[in-house]
Design a protein around this motif. Structure first.
Motif, mmCIF file in Angstrom:
data_model
loop_
_atom_site.group_PDB
_atom_site.id
_atom_site.type_symbol
_atom_site.label_atom_id
_atom_site.label_comp_id
_atom_site.label_asym_id
_atom_site.label_seq_id
_atom_site.Cartn_x
_atom_site.Cartn_y
_atom_site.Cartn_z
ATOM 1 N N GLU A 70 0.861 -1.172 0.000
ATOM 2 C CA GLU A 70 0.000 0.000 0.000
ATOM 3 C C GLU A 70 0.902 1.227 0.000
ATOM 4 N N ALA A 105 3.162 0.622 3.334
ATOM 5 C CA ALA A 105 3.159 -0.566 4.195
ATOM 6 C C ALA A 105 3.222 -1.771 3.280
ATOM 7 N N TRP A 138 2.555 -5.927 3.367
ATOM 8 C CA TRP A 138 1.910 -6.983 4.128
ATOM 9 C C TRP A 138 2.187 -8.302 3.428
ATOM 10 N N HIS A 144 8.434 -1.954 7.748
ATOM 11 C CA HIS A 144 7.138 -1.718 7.118
ATOM 12 C C HIS A 144 6.433 -3.014 6.751
ATOM 13 N N THR A 188 4.586 -6.423 7.628
ATOM 14 C CA THR A 188 3.875 -7.161 8.654
ATOM 15 C C THR A 188 3.402 -8.469 8.058
ATOM 16 N N GLU A 228 0.805 -12.046 8.518
ATOM 17 C CA GLU A 228 -0.378 -12.657 9.107
ATOM 18 C C GLU A 228 -0.118 -14.149 9.220
ATOM 19 N N LEU A 253 -6.464 -12.205 2.420
ATOM 20 C CA LEU A 253 -6.502 -10.759 2.259
ATOM 21 C C LEU A 253 -7.659 -10.408 1.333
ATOM 22 N N HIS A 274 -9.397 -7.155 -0.260
ATOM 23 C CA HIS A 274 -9.030 -5.757 -0.458
ATOM 24 C C HIS A 274 -9.999 -5.162 -1.460
ATOM 25 N N TYR A 302 -7.182 1.459 1.977
ATOM 26 C CA TYR A 302 -5.997 1.083 2.738
ATOM 27 C C TYR A 302 -6.414 0.160 3.881
ATOM 28 N N ILE A 303 -5.650 -0.886 4.081
ATOM 29 C CA ILE A 303 -5.926 -1.820 5.162
ATOM 30 C C ILE A 303 -4.896 -1.662 6.277
ATOM 31 N N HIS A 304 -3.637 -1.560 5.913
ATOM 32 C CA HIS A 304 -2.561 -1.547 6.907
ATOM 33 C C HIS A 304 -1.944 -0.177 7.154
ATOM 34 N N ASP A 325 -2.073 3.557 8.441
ATOM 35 C CA ASP A 325 -2.866 4.346 9.384
ATOM 36 C C ASP A 325 -3.090 5.722 8.769
#
Length: 151
Positions: free
Chosen positions: A12, A20, A22, A40, A42, A44, A50, A52, A56-58, A60
């Motif tokens: 993203e 970010a 993911w 940056h 992360t 799961e 996922l 989508h 934006y998911i990750h 902030d």
């Protein structure tokens, strides 16, 4: 995609250098991939999914939720976790309306948006297939080999 290390990443990016990464983890034939030291990135748990829908998911970031995106993400979360290509086609081609308005497979009104194509990447076979129309109908528009690069 990192076909060599069998990794699927969602990136993203926003203005002012915000981003970010993911990692979607799943079963791997080997665990030779070294952990990434990227702050940056992360991850799961294995077999995570996922969904989508253009938000934006990750990151902030203050954003206004689109009613269409919220509806489609909530519908996807109601469906079983996909375990096969058939499951993928079923989810991507889902036409059940949420709030009598939006479906995952988009067919126009109320917002004049349509799903033109869906793509399935097979990291086991190094193939990507582009589907025309509803993917449940399995109309492959174009299929191509994805050539791994790297190590």
């Amino acid at each position: 995609f990192d076909y060599v290390q069998r990794r699927v990443l969602n990136v993203e990016a926003a203005n002012l250098g915000q981003y970010a990464v993911w990692e979607l983890q799943g079963p791997r034939e080997s665990s030779s991939a070294a952990p990434t030291e990227n702050p940056h990135l992360t991850s799961e748990p294995a077999d995570s999914v996922l969904y989508h829908a253009n938000e934006y998911i990750h990151l902030d970031i203050n954003q206004t939720a689109s009613p269409s995106s919220v509806a489609r993400e909530s519908r996807a979360a109601e469906l079983p976790v996909p375990k096969s290509p058939d499951d993928f086609f079923s989810i991507m081609g889902d036409t059940v309306l949420v709030n009598d308005t939006y479906s995952i497979y988009r067919q126009g009104p109320p917002d004049s948006s349509y799903t033109l194509h869906s793509v399935m990447f097979d990291i086991d076979e190094n193939i990507a297939d582009i589907y025309s129309g509803n993917p449940k109908q399995r109309r492959v528009l174009y299929s191509f080999e994805v050539v791994p690069t790297g190590e």
